[in-house]
Design an enzyme around this catalytic site. Structure first.
Site, mmCIF file in Angstrom:
data_model
loop_
_atom_site.group_PDB
_atom_site.id
_atom_site.type_symbol
_atom_site.label_atom_id
_atom_site.label_comp_id
_atom_site.label_asym_id
_atom_site.label_seq_id
_atom_site.Cartn_x
_atom_site.Cartn_y
_atom_site.Cartn_z
ATOM 1 N N HIS A 65 12.072 18.588 54.827
ATOM 2 C CA HIS A 65 13.306 18.474 53.739
ATOM 3 C C HIS A 65 12.662 19.778 52.059
ATOM 4 O O HIS A 65 13.076 19.697 51.203
ATOM 5 C CB HIS A 65 12.517 16.551 53.150
ATOM 6 C CG HIS A 65 13.082 15.732 53.475
ATOM 7 N ND1 HIS A 65 13.008 14.587 54.096
ATOM 8 C CD2 HIS A 65 13.485 16.258 55.102
ATOM 9 C CE1 HIS A 65 13.013 13.988 54.995
ATOM 10 N NE2 HIS A 65 13.813 15.179 55.452
ATOM 11 N N TYR A 111 14.301 22.202 49.516
ATOM 12 C CA TYR A 111 15.112 22.028 48.092
ATOM 13 C C TYR A 111 14.950 23.934 48.422
ATOM 14 O O TYR A 111 15.578 24.654 47.794
ATOM 15 C CB TYR A 111 13.558 22.135 47.706
ATOM 16 C CG TYR A 111 13.994 20.854 47.411
ATOM 17 C CD1 TYR A 111 15.336 20.150 47.403
ATOM 18 C CD2 TYR A 111 12.998 19.477 48.355
ATOM 19 C CE1 TYR A 111 15.499 18.523 47.347
ATOM 20 C CE2 TYR A 111 13.388 18.025 48.099
ATOM 21 C CZ TYR A 111 14.514 17.446 47.818
ATOM 22 O OH TYR A 111 15.080 16.052 47.950
ATOM 23 N N GLU A 155 9.260 15.965 56.780
ATOM 24 C CA GLU A 155 8.845 16.132 55.215
ATOM 25 C C GLU A 155 8.557 17.289 55.059
ATOM 26 O O GLU A 155 8.842 18.302 54.060
ATOM 27 C CB GLU A 155 8.122 15.003 55.425
ATOM 28 C CG GLU A 155 7.345 14.165 54.872
ATOM 29 C CD GLU A 155 9.243 12.978 54.447
ATOM 30 O OE1 GLU A 155 9.551 13.673 53.605
ATOM 31 O OE2 GLU A 155 8.857 12.388 54.649
ATOM 32 N N GLU A 166 14.669 9.264 54.938
ATOM 33 C CA GLU A 166 13.229 8.533 54.034
ATOM 34 C C GLU A 166 13.510 6.770 54.172
ATOM 35 O O GLU A 166 13.022 6.326 54.078
ATOM 36 C CB GLU A 166 13.704 8.901 52.337
ATOM 37 C CG GLU A 166 13.703 10.204 52.633
ATOM 38 C CD GLU A 166 12.490 10.918 52.334
ATOM 39 O OE1 GLU A 166 11.900 10.174 53.462
ATOM 40 O OE2 GLU A 166 12.107 12.137 52.389
ATOM 41 N N HIS A 200 12.017 6.357 57.353
ATOM 42 C CA HIS A 200 10.880 6.685 57.299
ATOM 43 C C HIS A 200 10.240 5.073 56.751
ATOM 44 O O HIS A 200 9.804 4.340 57.163
ATOM 45 C CB HIS A 200 10.382 7.401 57.209
ATOM 46 C CG HIS A 200 10.383 8.962 57.438
ATOM 47 N ND1 HIS A 200 10.897 10.477 56.350
ATOM 48 C CD2 HIS A 200 11.699 9.211 58.091
ATOM 49 C CE1 HIS A 200 10.755 11.440 56.843
ATOM 50 N NE2 HIS A 200 11.683 11.138 58.079
ATOM 51 N N ASP A 257 7.297 15.542 48.876
ATOM 52 C CA ASP A 257 7.295 16.155 50.325
ATOM 53 C C ASP A 257 6.736 16.779 50.668
ATOM 54 O O ASP A 257 5.972 16.565 51.828
ATOM 55 C CB ASP A 257 9.115 17.264 50.292
ATOM 56 C CG ASP A 257 10.235 15.942 50.559
ATOM 57 O OD1 ASP A 257 10.011 15.089 50.786
ATOM 58 O OD2 ASP A 257 11.158 16.179 49.511
ATOM 59 N N GLU A 301 7.731 7.080 49.740
ATOM 60 C CA GLU A 301 9.631 7.142 50.455
ATOM 61 C C GLU A 301 10.855 6.498 49.472
ATOM 62 O O GLU A 301 12.240 6.790 50.001
ATOM 63 C CB GLU A 301 9.317 6.288 51.919
ATOM 64 C CG GLU A 301 8.243 6.966 52.505
ATOM 65 C CD GLU A 301 8.233 8.917 53.402
ATOM 66 O OE1 GLU A 301 10.331 9.137 53.245
ATOM 67 O OE2 GLU A 301 8.049 9.191 54.349
#
Length: 319
Positions: A101, A105, A98, A192, A195, A67, A158
């Site tokens: 994303h 995490y 991104e 994703e 994308h 990412d 992606e």
């Protein structure tokens, strides 16, 4: 030095309707990890073995790396080749998401994990040869001056490279574990998917302007790049999942998504059905209605918490 004239973007004059369609989809899908109640997964996290926890942290660290690449290098490099200002705007949205994303995490880590375990995983990611290798392969194309090869690399990232990592939370979710984390991952997967589709669409539009020979050369390049990435991803998967007994299941998932990546580029599937035979439980976990907590298309539902407003009267504040 004479400055070039700058034109303001005009969303009321669209050259490619797909730009507006995808912009609307991406903005309507907008979400933030802070709205997903990850803390509800703490009891389930504590039931995982130490090896399963380490695997999960490493998987998510690897996904964070990808990412990060797409945020700081991938989408920005594609913007330089955009045909319309609206395409640039869509790619800027992709770049931002991104970053969301990657932030997600870290939200998982701060909620479920010990800092020393996360630090160890980040150190591992910098020394893991297959993980570093796939990053280098993709980045080499992002810094090139060949726009269509950039798009091929981006679609493979992606639509393919993420999925060795996405398999694990779907596996746990199919067994009723880490379900809120899985809801967050589904939000990422939903992004994703858009994308990969959009960048693949732009690639196919650009192909139409090329000769048959040039199109064939790019197809061969795409297949060669996919196999290079696939061989590396197999090594990554075999090492990452070595102690689990899940390696073959993850490999099938890789083949399944490699075929989808090729189809996003307008090419036929490469891997035969027997190699891409994904466990039905994983496919069910990927589906829009996989978890009752999650509304795949609106981003709403009980696991995506939005604040509600209630009108009050003056007397409501007399305690």
């Amino acid at each position: 030095m004479k400055l070039s004239r700058i034109s303001a973007i005009n969303w009321n004059k669209i050259q490619d309707d797909k730009d507006l369609e995808v912009w609307n989809r991406l903005t309507s899908n907008f979400w933030l990890p802070e709205k997903v109640p990850l803390s509800n997964d703490i009891p389930a996290w504590q039931t995982l073995s130490a090896a399963e926890q380490q695997l999960t942290i490493r998987v998510f660290t690897g996904l964070t790396l990808l990412d990060t690449i797409q945020n700081i290098a991938g989408a920005p490099s594609l913007m330089a080749d955009a045909i319309t200002p609206h395409e640039e705007a869509v790619l800027s949205n992709i770049s931002f998401m991104e970053a969301v994303h990657a932030r997600s995490y870290s939200s998982i880590f701060s909620t479920l994990c010990q800092t020393k375990e996360v630090d160890a995983a980040y150190a591992w990611s910098e020394e893991n040869p297959p993980l570093q290798r796939k990053a280098q392969i993709i980045l080499a194309h992002y810094v090139s001056d060949e726009p269509l090869k950039k798009k091929i690399a981006s679609v493979f990232l992606e639509s393919f490279l993420f999925y060795s990592g996405f398999w694990l939370p779907m596996y746990f979710s199919s067994r009723g574990k880490l379900t809120n984390t899985a809801d967050l991952i589904r939000l990422i997967i939903r992004d994703e998917a858009v994308h990969g589709y959009y960048i693949g669409y732009k690639y196919q539009i650009a192909l139409q302007k090329l000769s048959a020979i040039e199109r064939e050369e790019l197809k061969l390049f795409a297949l060669d790049l996919l196999m290079e990435l696939y061989d590396n991803e197999i090594r990554y998967t075999e090492a990452l999942y070595a102690e689990t007994g899940w390696v073959n299941d993850v490999k099938a998932f890789l083949c399944y998504n490699a075929n989808k990546a090729l189809m996003n580029l307008g090419y036929e599937a490469l891997f035969p059905p027997e190699m891409a035979d994904v466990n039905p439980a994983i496919l069910a976990a990927l589906s829009p209605n996989a978890d009752e907590n999650h509304d795949f298309f609106s981003g709403s539902g009980s696991s995506y918490v939005m604040g509600k407003t209630v009108e009050t009267e003056d007397e409501d504040w007399n305690f």
